[in-house]
Design a protein around this motif. Structure first.
Motif, PDB file in Angstrom:
ATOM      1  N   LEU A  85     -29.051 -32.732 100.265  1.00 42.84           N
ATOM      2  CA  LEU A  85     -27.775 -32.388  99.650  1.00 42.84           C
ATOM      3  C   LEU A  85     -27.741 -32.801  98.181  1.00 42.84           C
ATOM      4  N   LYS A  86     -28.436 -33.879  97.851  1.00 47.52           N
ATOM      5  CA  LYS A  86     -28.580 -34.281  96.450  1.00 47.52           C
ATOM      6  C   LYS A  86     -29.353 -33.208  95.673  1.00 47.52           C
ATOM      7  N   ALA A  87     -30.410 -32.689  96.298  1.00 48.11           N
ATOM      8  CA  ALA A  87     -31.220 -31.669  95.637  1.00 48.11           C
ATOM      9  C   ALA A  87     -30.451 -30.365  95.460  1.00 48.11           C
ATOM     10  N   LEU A  88     -29.502 -30.098  96.362  1.00 45.56           N
ATOM     11  CA  LEU A  88     -28.763 -28.835  96.334  1.00 45.56           C
ATOM     12  C   LEU A  88     -27.446 -28.927  95.565  1.00 45.56           C
ATOM     13  N   ALA A  89     -27.161 -30.077  95.005  1.00 41.36           N
ATOM     14  CA  ALA A  89     -25.887 -30.260  94.296  1.00 41.36           C
ATOM     15  C   ALA A  89     -25.737 -29.198  93.207  1.00 41.36           C
ATOM     16  N   GLY A  90     -24.590 -28.553  93.202  1.00 40.27           N
ATOM     17  CA  GLY A  90     -24.317 -27.538  92.195  1.00 40.27           C
ATOM     18  C   GLY A  90     -24.654 -26.126  92.612  1.00 40.27           C
ATOM     19  N   GLU A  91     -25.359 -25.963  93.738  1.00 41.37           N
ATOM     20  CA  GLU A  91     -25.681 -24.616  94.212  1.00 41.37           C
ATOM     21  C   GLU A  91     -24.475 -24.024  94.939  1.00 41.37           C
ATOM     22  N   ARG A  92     -24.171 -22.759  94.659  1.00 38.68           N
ATOM     23  CA  ARG A  92     -23.063 -22.101  95.360  1.00 38.68           C
ATOM     24  C   ARG A  92     -23.414 -21.942  96.840  1.00 38.68           C
ATOM     25  N   VAL A  93     -24.615 -21.436  97.098  1.00 40.19           N
ATOM     26  CA  VAL A  93     -25.160 -21.377  98.454  1.00 40.19           C
ATOM     27  C   VAL A  93     -26.590 -21.886  98.370  1.00 40.19           C
ATOM     28  N   GLY A  94     -26.872 -22.987  99.031  1.00 35.88           N
ATOM     29  CA  GLY A  94     -28.211 -23.552  98.994  1.00 35.88           C
ATOM     30  C   GLY A  94     -29.096 -22.940 100.061  1.00 35.88           C
ATOM     31  N   SER A  95     -30.199 -22.329  99.649  1.00 34.66           N
ATOM     32  CA  SER A  95     -31.138 -21.716 100.602  1.00 34.66           C
ATOM     33  C   SER A  95     -32.252 -22.714 100.925  1.00 34.66           C
ATOM     34  N   VAL A  96     -32.407 -23.007 102.212  1.00 36.48           N
ATOM     35  CA  VAL A  96     -33.304 -24.081 102.661  1.00 36.48           C
ATOM     36  C   VAL A  96     -34.227 -23.560 103.751  1.00 36.48           C
ATOM     37  N   LEU A  97     -35.523 -23.822 103.597  1.00 38.45           N
ATOM     38  CA  LEU A  97     -36.520 -23.495 104.617  1.00 38.45           C
ATOM     39  C   LEU A  97     -37.148 -24.785 105.118  1.00 38.45           C
ATOM     40  N   ASP A  98     -37.195 -24.949 106.433  1.00 40.25           N
ATOM     41  CA  ASP A  98     -37.913 -26.057 107.047  1.00 40.25           C
ATOM     42  C   ASP A  98     -39.265 -25.528 107.500  1.00 40.25           C
ATOM     43  N   ALA A  99     -40.326 -25.977 106.830  1.00 40.02           N
ATOM     44  CA  ALA A  99     -41.684 -25.512 107.095  1.00 40.02           C
ATOM     45  C   ALA A  99     -42.319 -26.393 108.173  1.00 40.02           C
ATOM     46  N   GLY A 100     -42.341 -25.889 109.392  1.00 40.38           N
ATOM     47  CA  GLY A 100     -42.748 -26.683 110.542  1.00 40.38           C
ATOM     48  C   GLY A 100     -41.514 -27.292 111.178  1.00 40.38           C
ATOM     49  N   SER A 101     -40.550 -26.441 111.485  1.00 43.29           N
ATOM     50  CA  SER A 101     -39.202 -26.884 111.862  1.00 43.29           C
ATOM     51  C   SER A 101     -39.091 -27.420 113.278  1.00 43.29           C
ATOM     52  N   GLY A 102     -40.141 -27.246 114.090  1.00 47.50           N
ATOM     53  CA  GLY A 102     -40.048 -27.742 115.463  1.00 47.50           C
ATOM     54  C   GLY A 102     -38.870 -27.134 116.200  1.00 47.50           C
ATOM     55  N   ASP A 116     -19.505 -30.065 102.188  1.00 49.44           N
ATOM     56  CA  ASP A 116     -19.037 -29.437 100.960  1.00 49.44           C
ATOM     57  C   ASP A 116     -20.021 -28.420 100.393  1.00 49.44           C
ATOM     58  N   THR A 117     -21.096 -28.132 101.125  1.00 48.82           N
ATOM     59  CA  THR A 117     -22.137 -27.246 100.618  1.00 48.82           C
ATOM     60  C   THR A 117     -22.368 -26.108 101.593  1.00 48.82           C
ATOM     61  N   SER A 118     -22.365 -24.877 101.102  1.00 45.63           N
ATOM     62  CA  SER A 118     -22.718 -23.728 101.933  1.00 45.63           C
ATOM     63  C   SER A 118     -24.241 -23.584 101.961  1.00 45.63           C
ATOM     64  N   LEU A 119     -24.777 -23.290 103.123  1.00 44.26           N
ATOM     65  CA  LEU A 119     -26.222 -23.263 103.310  1.00 44.26           C
ATOM     66  C   LEU A 119     -26.673 -21.957 103.948  1.00 44.26           C
ATOM     67  N   ALA A 120     -27.799 -21.441 103.469  1.00 44.25           N
ATOM     68  CA  ALA A 120     -28.517 -20.354 104.135  1.00 44.25           C
ATOM     69  C   ALA A 120     -29.823 -20.952 104.641  1.00 44.25           C
ATOM     70  N   LEU A 121     -29.977 -21.021 105.959  1.00 43.07           N
ATOM     71  CA  LEU A 121     -31.038 -21.815 106.563  1.00 43.07           C
ATOM     72  C   LEU A 121     -32.056 -20.951 107.287  1.00 43.07           C
TER      73      LEU A 121
END
Length: 279
Positions: A85-102, A116-121
């Motif tokens: 969430l620190k890395a995504l601060a300021g993003e309108r929609v933070g797009s996140v990929l978990d590589a090896g998500s189990g 407080d952050t919208s995410l596209a996962l």
């Protein structure tokens, strides 16, 4: 906070954008990939598999799911979510990929923390059993069977890549991240599960040298150690921990017998969180 599936998928055969229809994803060259009944999509072509059923087995996935659901690694999940969430601060929609998500534990935790952050996962794992387990639990994330060596997403489409106890492929991470995008990586520290390793191995190898250099194309933003004692109260929790690690296959038969005889065990959790930024 809104959590939604990440949609910028790429054909694993030619890299063209995939467009969804009712029950398939299709590229302009006619390659088509069915959406499974549980909602995930399989984007690991047979010609790119090294084995018939790669990745964690159904039994390993079940063991990891039991162990993580019991809360033993909650402190790691909290640290990862805080840093993400620190890395995504300021993003309108933070797009996140978990590589090896189990089976999706860390993405579910991130979603729950992102008030407080919208995410596209999107979660990508080479094990169909892991992706199946994840898809059954979470319909708000895009779950994909795929490989870190050929991530099925479009170039420069992601803000953040997670690689947690996994196999980083930095060239692929650099390709799919936007300029200034970040990687959060979690690796075992020198003392991670030392007490268990002392039981199952005749001797412990000295820790490898950590050169501290950022991989090509990235610069290191920060590094944090998460370390805490963990009490495993019974044989089931010890067995599940062993089953979800490579130690299950690396240990000697005598070592595994010693572990199976344990009724409880106190271990040290020692992991390193690194945050890298695409240069």
């Amino acid at each position: 906070m809104t959590t939604m599936p990440f949609d910028a998928l790429a054909c694993p055969l030619d890299g063209c954008p995939l467009v969804p229809s009712e029950k398939t994803w299709r590229c302009e060259n006619g390659h088509s990939f069915d959406v499974a009944r549980q909602g995930y999509v399989h984007l690991l072509p047979v010609q790119k598999k090294r084995t018939l059923d790669p990745g964690d087995s159904k039994e390993m996935v079940a063991a990891r799911q039991r162990f993580l659901s019991a809360g033993f690694y909650t402190k790691i999940a909290e640290a990862v979510s805080d840093l993400a969430l620190k890395a995504l601060a300021g993003e309108r929609v933070g797009s996140v990929l978990d590589a090896g998500s189990g089976e999706g534990y860390y993405l579910r935790h991130l979603s729950a923390m992102a008030s407080d952050t919208s995410l596209a996962l999107i979660g990508v794992d080479i094990s169909k059993w892991a992706v199946l387990a994840a898809a059954k639990q979470d319909k708000q994330t895009r779950w994909v069977v795929g490989s870190n060596a050929n991530l099925p997403v479009m170039p420069e489409s992601l803000d953040l890549v997670l690689c947690l106890f996994g196999f980083p492929v930095y060239s692929e991470f650099a390709r799919v991240l936007k300029p200034g995008g970040q990687v959060i990586q979690v690796d075992a520290g020198a003392d991670h599960l030392r007490e268990l390793r002392e039981i199952i191995y005749p001797e412990l190898k000295p820790p490898g040298a950590n050169e501290g250099l950022a991989p090509e194309g990235f610069r290191q933003r920060d590094s944090t150690v998460v370390r805490f004692p963990l009490a495993l109260p019974d044989q089931n929790s010890i067995g599940d921990l062993l089953a979800m690690t490579p130690h299950l296959y690396r240990a000697t038969s005598k070592g595994l017998e010693k572990a199976a005889a344990l009724e409880s065990l106190n271990v040290t959790v020692d992991v390193v969180l690194k945050r890298l930024e695409k240069g």
